[in-house]
Write a protein that holds these residues in place. Sequence first.
Motif, PDB file in Angstrom:
ATOM      1  N   LYS A 212      -8.237  -5.300   9.142  1.00 23.54           N
ATOM      2  CA  LYS A 212      -7.086  -5.766   8.525  1.00 23.54           C
ATOM      3  C   LYS A 212      -5.758  -5.311   9.233  1.00 23.54           C
ATOM      4  O   LYS A 212      -6.000  -4.174   9.730  1.00 23.54           O
ATOM      5  CB  LYS A 212      -7.047  -5.342   7.002  1.00 23.54           C
ATOM      6  N   ASP A 213      -4.650  -6.209   9.260  1.00 19.50           N
ATOM      7  CA  ASP A 213      -3.403  -5.673   9.891  1.00 19.50           C
ATOM      8  C   ASP A 213      -2.762  -4.952   8.854  1.00 19.50           C
ATOM      9  O   ASP A 213      -2.300  -5.686   7.674  1.00 19.50           O
ATOM     10  CB  ASP A 213      -2.842  -7.056  10.335  1.00 19.50           C
ATOM     11  N   LEU A 214      -2.174  -3.665   9.132  1.00 16.13           N
ATOM     12  CA  LEU A 214      -1.136  -3.175   8.250  1.00 16.13           C
ATOM     13  C   LEU A 214       0.278  -3.005   8.696  1.00 16.13           C
ATOM     14  O   LEU A 214       0.350  -2.746  10.069  1.00 16.13           O
ATOM     15  CB  LEU A 214      -1.538  -1.923   8.025  1.00 16.13           C
ATOM     16  N   PHE A 215       1.306  -3.854   8.202  1.00 17.85           N
ATOM     17  CA  PHE A 215       2.599  -3.743   8.672  1.00 17.85           C
ATOM     18  C   PHE A 215       3.593  -3.037   8.132  1.00 17.85           C
ATOM     19  O   PHE A 215       3.176  -2.732   6.826  1.00 17.85           O
ATOM     20  CB  PHE A 215       3.162  -5.147   8.462  1.00 17.85           C
ATOM     21  N   THR A 216       4.371  -2.139   8.634  1.00 15.63           N
ATOM     22  CA  THR A 216       5.347  -1.369   8.034  1.00 15.63           C
ATOM     23  C   THR A 216       6.687  -1.913   8.448  1.00 15.63           C
ATOM     24  O   THR A 216       6.960  -2.386   9.699  1.00 15.63           O
ATOM     25  CB  THR A 216       5.317   0.044   8.575  1.00 15.63           C
TER      26      THR A 216
ATOM     27  N   GLN B 170      20.827   3.443   2.198  1.00 16.84           N
ATOM     28  CA  GLN B 170      19.162   3.740   1.817  1.00 16.84           C
ATOM     29  C   GLN B 170      18.497   2.921   2.805  1.00 16.84           C
ATOM     30  O   GLN B 170      18.987   1.925   3.288  1.00 16.84           O
ATOM     31  CB  GLN B 170      18.860   3.329   0.395  1.00 16.84           C
ATOM     32  N   VAL B 171      17.311   3.572   3.233  1.00 14.38           N
ATOM     33  CA  VAL B 171      16.463   2.810   4.113  1.00 14.38           C
ATOM     34  C   VAL B 171      15.105   2.948   3.345  1.00 14.38           C
ATOM     35  O   VAL B 171      14.495   3.821   2.831  1.00 14.38           O
ATOM     36  CB  VAL B 171      16.156   3.768   5.472  1.00 14.38           C
ATOM     37  N   MET B 172      14.424   1.737   3.307  1.00 10.48           N
ATOM     38  CA  MET B 172      13.296   1.594   2.396  1.00 10.48           C
ATOM     39  C   MET B 172      12.309   1.093   3.456  1.00 10.48           C
ATOM     40  O   MET B 172      12.396   0.351   4.383  1.00 10.48           O
ATOM     41  CB  MET B 172      13.430   0.445   1.475  1.00 10.48           C
ATOM     42  N   ARG B 173      10.982   1.953   3.365  1.00  9.34           N
ATOM     43  CA  ARG B 173      10.003   1.582   4.374  1.00  9.34           C
ATOM     44  C   ARG B 173       8.610   1.213   3.649  1.00  9.34           C
ATOM     45  O   ARG B 173       8.195   1.951   2.785  1.00  9.34           O
ATOM     46  CB  ARG B 173       9.595   2.602   5.209  1.00  9.34           C
ATOM     47  N   ALA B 174       8.168  -0.131   3.497  1.00  9.15           N
ATOM     48  CA  ALA B 174       7.036  -0.582   2.805  1.00  9.15           C
ATOM     49  C   ALA B 174       6.148  -0.955   3.969  1.00  9.15           C
ATOM     50  O   ALA B 174       6.186  -1.424   4.988  1.00  9.15           O
ATOM     51  CB  ALA B 174       7.592  -1.723   2.137  1.00  9.15           C
ATOM     52  N   THR B 175       4.828  -0.498   3.387  1.00  7.49           N
ATOM     53  CA  THR B 175       3.572  -0.994   4.235  1.00  7.49           C
ATOM     54  C   THR B 175       2.625  -1.869   3.295  1.00  7.49           C
ATOM     55  O   THR B 175       2.369  -1.792   2.543  1.00  7.49           O
ATOM     56  CB  THR B 175       2.659   0.331   4.848  1.00  7.49           C
TER      57      THR B 175
ATOM     58  N   THR C  91       0.620  -1.185   0.021  1.00 12.72           N
ATOM     59  CA  THR C  91      -0.087   0.232  -0.078  1.00 12.72           C
ATOM     60  C   THR C  91       0.760   1.495   0.167  1.00 12.72           C
ATOM     61  O   THR C  91       0.413   2.288  -0.743  1.00 12.72           O
ATOM     62  CB  THR C  91      -0.890  -0.101   1.164  1.00 12.72           C
ATOM     63  N   ASP C  92       1.844   1.335   0.985  1.00  7.64           N
ATOM     64  CA  ASP C  92       2.685   2.697   0.877  1.00  7.64           C
ATOM     65  C   ASP C  92       4.084   2.232   0.677  1.00  7.64           C
ATOM     66  O   ASP C  92       4.694   0.887   1.140  1.00  7.64           O
ATOM     67  CB  ASP C  92       2.584   3.221   2.059  1.00  7.64           C
ATOM     68  N   GLN C  93       4.834   2.994  -0.084  1.00 11.28           N
ATOM     69  CA  GLN C  93       6.338   2.819   0.011  1.00 11.28           C
ATOM     70  C   GLN C  93       7.253   4.053   0.007  1.00 11.28           C
ATOM     71  O   GLN C  93       6.991   5.203  -0.425  1.00 11.28           O
ATOM     72  CB  GLN C  93       6.543   2.289  -1.515  1.00 11.28           C
ATOM     73  N   VAL C  94       8.182   4.082   0.878  1.00  9.33           N
ATOM     74  CA  VAL C  94       9.115   5.049   1.110  1.00  9.33           C
ATOM     75  C   VAL C  94      10.629   4.612   1.113  1.00  9.33           C
ATOM     76  O   VAL C  94      11.099   3.711   1.402  1.00  9.33           O
ATOM     77  CB  VAL C  94       8.919   5.807   2.433  1.00  9.33           C
ATOM     78  N   PHE C  95      11.264   5.705   0.028  1.00  9.67           N
ATOM     79  CA  PHE C  95      12.796   5.280  -0.130  1.00  9.67           C
ATOM     80  C   PHE C  95      13.361   6.749   0.409  1.00  9.67           C
ATOM     81  O   PHE C  95      13.012   7.608   0.153  1.00  9.67           O
ATOM     82  CB  PHE C  95      13.200   5.282  -1.575  1.00  9.67           C
ATOM     83  N   GLU C  96      14.226   6.485   1.562  1.00 10.27           N
ATOM     84  CA  GLU C  96      15.197   7.515   2.141  1.00 10.27           C
ATOM     85  C   GLU C  96      16.468   7.316   1.809  1.00 10.27           C
ATOM     86  O   GLU C  96      17.038   6.291   2.023  1.00 10.27           O
ATOM     87  CB  GLU C  96      14.896   7.105   3.730  1.00 10.27           C
TER      88      GLU C  96
END
Length: 338
Positions: free
Chosen positions: A119-123, A137-142, A88-93
């Motif tokens: 529903k369970d949402l995991f980051t 880089q740090v990648m955060r995916a939900t 659902t969500d994606q962040v690249f730092e």
Amino acid sequence: METTFDAEALVGYRYRVDDYYEVGREKIREYARAVQDYHPAHWSDSAATELGYPGLVAPITFTSIVAMQVNRALLENVMTGYDTFVHTDQVFEVHRPVVAGDRLTSDVEVTSVRRVVGKDLFTIATTFTDQSGEIVQVMRATIVGITSGEVESDVSAAIDRVIMSGLDTTPAHAVPAVAQPGRIATRIQTASRRHLAHGVIRLDDVAVGDELPSRTIQLTRGDLVNYAGVAGDVNPIHWHEEVASLVGLPDVIAHGMLTMGLAAAFITDWLGDPGAITRYAARLSNYTVIEAFAAGDVEFSGRIKAIDPESGTARIVLVAKAAGRKIFGLSTMDIRLG
């Protein structure tokens, strides 16, 4: 179907992957082709050198290839209460661009769990460090956990018939949903971001409210199959009509990460330096349907939302549309200007 563990107990679960991923110059070119990114720094050593890089520069979304590999242990061996997951969500730092020759070590951690509409949402945060121990880089995916009660009962059988050979899709035995002794990654302190070059677009050349030249990109089934192979995303909803239908989709759809890669290519083509991106985030709120006998069009546009003259940075709001629908709920990119 109830999950087999307390999802909230997964917060803080983390591990370091034993082996490193070595970034190859041909893999960079292969991935750049898959996301239709033709910036010379991805293809030509001399062009990368002119911008100040020691080797070919990987597109910003390249690390999703590595994350696909290193997160599999978490999704298949630990989060066993779900039949599939939806991104659902994606962040690249970005602390510095990934370049050919980098040896990336991966630390994976579940940083948050939320329950929304049942529903369970995991980051999941994946931190990539290089051979010198510095953060790249740090990648955060939900992702959303989906149970068997929410999809057709014969989805698993259909996937087994078409999934890539040599891939073990049998769920592993569950392990306790807590960090394992000896597998806990050393917590990495946030480092100051290091950039080898600035954008070619200069601070004096832009103003808040400026619109970027729009770009339309075509996608075919062949593009989806190619991206699946290059990125290692084996989900059949991106290339098999039967499986897509069983999970409630109208047809085969483009990968969310492919769409993000195309959008990044749109920005770097305008910006002039792929290494001048410091952060890239998108909410994947819709999908792009790709029919069997017709190419699908994705239209990209952007606007300068904010400028910080002191730091020489700007924020861009990105818009991606397919068949008149917005694919991103919200997408922003932070850049450094020349």
